[in-house]
Design an enzyme around this catalytic site. Structure first.
Site, PDB file in Angstrom:
ATOM      1  N   VAL A   1      -5.141  -3.169   0.645  1.00 54.02           N
ATOM      2  CA  VAL A   1      -6.053  -2.577   1.622  1.00 54.02           C
ATOM      3  C   VAL A   1      -6.790  -3.384   2.343  1.00 54.02           C
ATOM      4  O   VAL A   1      -7.593  -4.433   1.600  1.00 54.02           O
ATOM      5  CB  VAL A   1      -7.151  -1.519   0.719  1.00 54.02           C
TER       6      VAL A   1
ATOM      7  N   LYS B   1      -3.871   3.294   2.972  1.00 54.34           N
ATOM      8  CA  LYS B   1      -4.864   2.453   2.454  1.00 54.34           C
ATOM      9  C   LYS B   1      -5.996   3.483   2.217  1.00 54.34           C
ATOM     10  O   LYS B   1      -6.758   3.015   1.219  1.00 54.34           O
ATOM     11  CB  LYS B   1      -5.324   1.272   3.564  1.00 54.34           C
TER      12      LYS B   1
ATOM     13  N   GLY C   1       2.915 -11.184  13.054  1.00 54.39           N
ATOM     14  CA  GLY C   1       3.064 -10.612  11.706  1.00 54.39           C
ATOM     15  C   GLY C   1       2.012  -9.941  11.156  1.00 54.39           C
ATOM     16  O   GLY C   1       1.952  -9.396  10.143  1.00 54.39           O
TER      17      GLY C   1
ATOM     18  N   GLY D   1      -6.100  -6.244   3.925  1.00 58.60           N
ATOM     19  CA  GLY D   1      -5.674  -7.614   3.746  1.00 58.60           C
ATOM     20  C   GLY D   1      -6.717  -8.376   2.974  1.00 58.60           C
ATOM     21  O   GLY D   1      -6.724  -8.384   2.078  1.00 58.60           O
TER      22      GLY D   1
ATOM     23  N   LYS E   1       0.971  -1.170   0.012  1.00 63.87           N
ATOM     24  CA  LYS E   1      -0.065   0.062   0.010  1.00 63.87           C
ATOM     25  C   LYS E   1       0.973   1.442  -0.178  1.00 63.87           C
ATOM     26  O   LYS E   1       0.539   2.437  -0.661  1.00 63.87           O
ATOM     27  CB  LYS E   1      -0.925  -0.003   1.228  1.00 63.87           C
TER      28      LYS E   1
HETATM   29  P1  NDP Z   1       8.176  -8.994   5.705  1.00 63.21           P
HETATM   30  O1  NDP Z   1       9.154  -7.917   6.241  1.00 63.21           O
HETATM   31  O2  NDP Z   1       7.876 -10.242   6.496  1.00 63.21           O
HETATM   32  O3  NDP Z   1       8.894  -9.534   4.313  1.00 63.21           O
HETATM   33  C1  NDP Z   1       9.338  -8.548   3.380  1.00 63.21           C
HETATM   34  C2  NDP Z   1      10.302  -9.309   2.574  1.00 63.21           C
HETATM   35  O4  NDP Z   1      10.673  -8.821   1.476  1.00 63.21           O
HETATM   36  C3  NDP Z   1      11.659 -10.182   3.213  1.00 63.21           C
HETATM   37  O5  NDP Z   1      12.080 -11.116   2.354  1.00 63.21           O
HETATM   38  C4  NDP Z   1      12.455  -8.914   3.032  1.00 63.21           C
HETATM   39  O6  NDP Z   1      13.788  -9.309   3.377  1.00 63.21           O
HETATM   40  C5  NDP Z   1      12.282  -8.416   1.722  1.00 63.21           C
HETATM   41  N1  NDP Z   1      12.601  -7.055   1.259  1.00 63.21           N
HETATM   42  C6  NDP Z   1      12.313  -6.165   1.937  1.00 63.21           C
HETATM   43  N2  NDP Z   1      12.978  -5.118   1.630  1.00 63.21           N
HETATM   44  C7  NDP Z   1      13.829  -5.343   0.545  1.00 63.21           C
HETATM   45  C8  NDP Z   1      14.531  -4.821  -0.431  1.00 63.21           C
HETATM   46  N3  NDP Z   1      14.626  -3.298  -0.323  1.00 63.21           N
HETATM   47  N4  NDP Z   1      15.277  -5.493  -1.190  1.00 63.21           N
HETATM   48  C9  NDP Z   1      15.005  -6.634  -1.252  1.00 63.21           C
HETATM   49  N5  NDP Z   1      14.391  -7.358  -0.332  1.00 63.21           N
HETATM   50  C10 NDP Z   1      13.570  -6.657   0.469  1.00 63.21           C
HETATM   51  O7  NDP Z   1       6.989  -8.286   5.119  1.00 63.21           O
HETATM   52  P2  NDP Z   1       5.466  -8.825   4.831  1.00 63.21           P
HETATM   53  O8  NDP Z   1       5.461 -10.060   4.270  1.00 63.21           O
HETATM   54  O9  NDP Z   1       4.656  -8.585   6.065  1.00 63.21           O
HETATM   55  O10 NDP Z   1       4.910  -7.589   3.895  1.00 63.21           O
HETATM   56  C11 NDP Z   1       5.296  -7.607   2.673  1.00 63.21           C
HETATM   57  C12 NDP Z   1       4.164  -6.479   2.023  1.00 63.21           C
HETATM   58  O11 NDP Z   1       3.069  -6.880   2.150  1.00 63.21           O
HETATM   59  C13 NDP Z   1       4.445  -5.205   2.429  1.00 63.21           C
HETATM   60  O12 NDP Z   1       4.072  -4.354   1.400  1.00 63.21           O
HETATM   61  C14 NDP Z   1       3.500  -4.837   3.371  1.00 63.21           C
HETATM   62  O13 NDP Z   1       2.670  -3.851   3.607  1.00 63.21           O
HETATM   63  C15 NDP Z   1       2.227  -5.784   2.880  1.00 63.21           C
HETATM   64  N6  NDP Z   1       1.068  -6.387   3.627  1.00 63.21           N
HETATM   65  C16 NDP Z   1       1.346  -6.966   4.762  1.00 63.21           C
HETATM   66  C17 NDP Z   1       0.414  -7.776   5.752  1.00 63.21           C
HETATM   67  C18 NDP Z   1       0.824  -8.328   6.549  1.00 63.21           C
HETATM   68  O14 NDP Z   1      -0.171  -8.825   7.316  1.00 63.21           O
HETATM   69  N7  NDP Z   1       2.016  -8.742   7.033  1.00 63.21           N
HETATM   70  C19 NDP Z   1      -0.909  -7.456   5.149  1.00 63.21           C
HETATM   71  C20 NDP Z   1      -1.075  -6.613   4.036  1.00 63.21           C
HETATM   72  C21 NDP Z   1      -0.270  -6.126   3.173  1.00 63.21           C
HETATM   73  P3  NDP Z   1      14.575  -9.519   4.732  1.00 63.21           P
HETATM   74  O15 NDP Z   1      13.843 -10.511   5.455  1.00 63.21           O
HETATM   75  O16 NDP Z   1      16.102  -9.572   4.269  1.00 63.21           O
HETATM   76  O17 NDP Z   1      14.449  -8.129   5.292  1.00 63.21           O
HETATM   77  N1  HSE Z   2       0.472  -3.591   9.373  1.00 61.44           N
HETATM   78  C1  HSE Z   2      -0.835  -3.625   8.483  1.00 61.44           C
HETATM   79  C2  HSE Z   2      -1.755  -3.852   9.807  1.00 61.44           C
HETATM   80  C3  HSE Z   2      -0.601  -5.173   7.768  1.00 61.44           C
HETATM   81  O1  HSE Z   2      -1.524  -3.891  11.009  1.00 61.44           O
HETATM   82  O2  HSE Z   2      -3.119  -3.764   9.187  1.00 61.44           O
HETATM   83  C4  HSE Z   2      -1.906  -5.084   6.841  1.00 61.44           C
HETATM   84  O3  HSE Z   2      -1.936  -4.197   5.906  1.00 61.44           O
END
Ligand code: NDP
Ligand code: HSE
Length: 438
Positions: free
Chosen positions: A132, A205, A187, A134, A105
């Site tokens: 937006v 969002k 998470g 989840g 987002k």
């Molecule tokens: P995490 O931090 O768990 O995972 C992110 C991944 O991307 C890791 O593997 C990280 O590597 C890698 N990464 C981050 N930045 C870079 C970079 N600059 N270059 C290369 N690799 C990178 O995040 P999430 O899975 O929680 O979130 C992913 C996306 O989804 C985000 O945009 C988040 O806002 C969105 N999102 C998340 C939700 C949630 O519930 N978690 C819900 C809805 C959306 P490393 O481990 O080395 O840091």
């Molecule tokens: N950090 C976000 C939240 C993840 O707590 O809603 C989902 O977008």
């Protein structure tokens, strides 16, 4: 037909959810998509860590740039987060003619206009349902299910972390820091949790929903953003006594009277009888008011690996259907054409209209209330309710809680400045906004 080949960028919480759900529900997903799907490669900056998270079955590379351009990749799924590398890679994927599905987002709220325009020029789809709320299919509802309506306003609990914190603090009396740590462990929180608690994630969002609802460019920089870090336990308690719950809401509202749009995130008093006031934990809920359907409410898990994966995979199914079967009838990313964006401005917060909750810590003496109500009356600010409560050991001081009817924020701030200058007002006045959401 060959299976669709996916490249995943990032190997964190959401990526692991996508891999798990694709594996567990493979037969159903493939049936719905009308085409086989395989995760061909995952890009991670720490391949050994990614291997531990994702298991042995997927190919892992640390060469993000090559992966998004690889000719055999059909769809790029961006699950990294951030706005710098993610922007470069998404634009590179689009330039290589690849549709993109993203949960990011922040990326879309800040660079959405550029990304959607690039995608339109290259004729590729961008899916962003997971960005937006989840797992709640709110983007699909806005783009498709509600397309007969003129959207009047949207108000939502769109950050799971802060709703979890507020719920746990209220129901279990736990400390802010303890609950935030638990949200991180589960998470829910962003990599930088200040995005959650300072309201930035919710504003990202709300910005995306506002653009879809009102046909405007994404304008995150114009959003008014307040988080929950300054919220005090006393105000949560007083709000309850008055029949309200405090929720961090993202709100966007059409304001035809002044030719603008309200776009704001802040703690908000909501009548405790409303469904949305009873949304607890990491759950999200979005109320959408359309001029034909009235109010509709969308509720579900707004964060976490598998709920978010549910939305990512739903986008994948849509994109696969589009590229497989029907290239001439695509739903545009924003449900309208990017070359026909409305120029409606986002209003400054002083021009927005809400009701207010005020808490004044005052000297408990004759004439105090009269002076305060005179200031409000002179500015035509109408009072809805007044509550006076003992505020501690000092019996010469008291808390005065005032609820107002709808008021222009600029007028409210001017009245607060006047009240603050009274010698009988002994502490900074607390101001919270209140919405009936009816
Ligand atoms: P995490 O931090 O768990 O995972 C992110 C991944 O991307 C890791 O593997 C990280 O590597 C890698 N990464 C981050 N930045 C870079 C970079 N600059 N270059 C290369 N690799 C990178 O995040 P999430 O899975 O929680 O979130 C992913 C996306 O989804 C985000 O945009 C988040 O806002 C969105 N999102 C998340 C939700 C949630 O519930 N978690 C819900 C809805 C959306 P490393 O481990 O080395 O840091
Ligand atoms: N950090 C976000 C939240 C993840 O707590 O809603 C989902 O977008």
């Amino acid at each position: 037909m060959n299976p669709i080949k996916l490249a995943l960028l990032g190997a964190g919480t959401v990526a692991s959810g996508v891999v798990q759900v694709l594996e567990r529900n493979h037969a159903e997903i493939v049936r719905r998509a009308g085409r086989g799907i395989e995760v061909t490669a995952v890009a991670a900056r720490d391949p050994a860590k990614a291997r531990r998270t994702l298991g042995e079955a997927v190919a892992i590379t640390d060469d993000f740039d090559s992966l998004v351009r690889r000719p055999d990749i059909d769809i790029v799924v961006e699950l990294m987060g951030g706005t710098t590398r993610a922007r470069e890679l998404v634009l590179a994927a689009i330039a290589a003619g690849k549709p993109v599905v993203t949960a990011n987002k922040a990326l879309l709220a800040v660079h959405g206009t550029e990304i959607f325009e690039a995608a339109r020029e290259r004729g590729v789809a961008i899916g962003f349902e997971a960005a937006v709320a989840g797992g709640v299919p709110i983007i699909k509802a806005l783009r498709e299910g509600l397309s007969a309506n003129r959207i009047e306003w949207i108000a939502g609990i769109i950050n799971g972390t802060t709703n979890f914190i507020l719920s746990e603090m209220r129901s279990k009396g736990l400390d802010f820091d303890v609950v935030l740590k638990e949200a991180q462990r589960l998470g829910y929180a962003e990599a930088d949790p200040s995005f959650d608690i300072e309201g930035v994630d919710a504003a990202h969002k709300a910005t995306i929903m506002s653009a879809i609802a009102f046909g405007t460019p994404v304008q995150f920089e114009r959003a008014h953003v307040e988080g929950i870090t300054k919220l005090q336990a006393a105000d949560i308690r007083y709000a309850e006594q008055l029949g309200y719950r405090i929720k961090l809401l993202g709100i966007t509202k059409r304001r035809d009277d002044v030719g603008g749009i309200e776009l704001r995130v802040h703690p908000t008093l909501v009548p405790s009888t409303r469904l949305i006031a009873n949304v607890e934990g990491a759950m999200n809920a979005v109320l959408v008011n359309g001029n034909a359907v009235g109010s509709t409410l969308y509720y579900g898990k707004g964060a976490g690996a598998e709920p978010t994966a549910s939305a990512v995979i739903a986008d994948l199914v849509d994109v696969i259907r589009l590229i497989t079967a029907d290239p001439d009838h695509r739903v545009p990313h924003l449900a309208f054409q990017p070359d026909a964006l409305a120029a409606t401005p986002v209003l400054p917060i002083a021009q927005t209209v809400t009701a207010f909750y005020l808490r004044l810590h005052v000297a408990d003496e004759a004439g105090v209330l009269a002076n305060i109500t005179r200031i409000l009356a002179d500015r035509r600010i109408s009072i809805d309710a007044v509550l006076q409560r003992e505020s501690g050991d000092n019996e010469n001081q008291t808390d005065l809680i005032i609820l107002t009817h709808d008021t222009l924020e600029g007028e409210m701030d001017a009245a607060i400045a006047q009240m603050q200058a009274l010698p009988t007002v002994l502490a900074p006045i607390v101001k919270l906004r209140k919405e009936e959401l009816a």
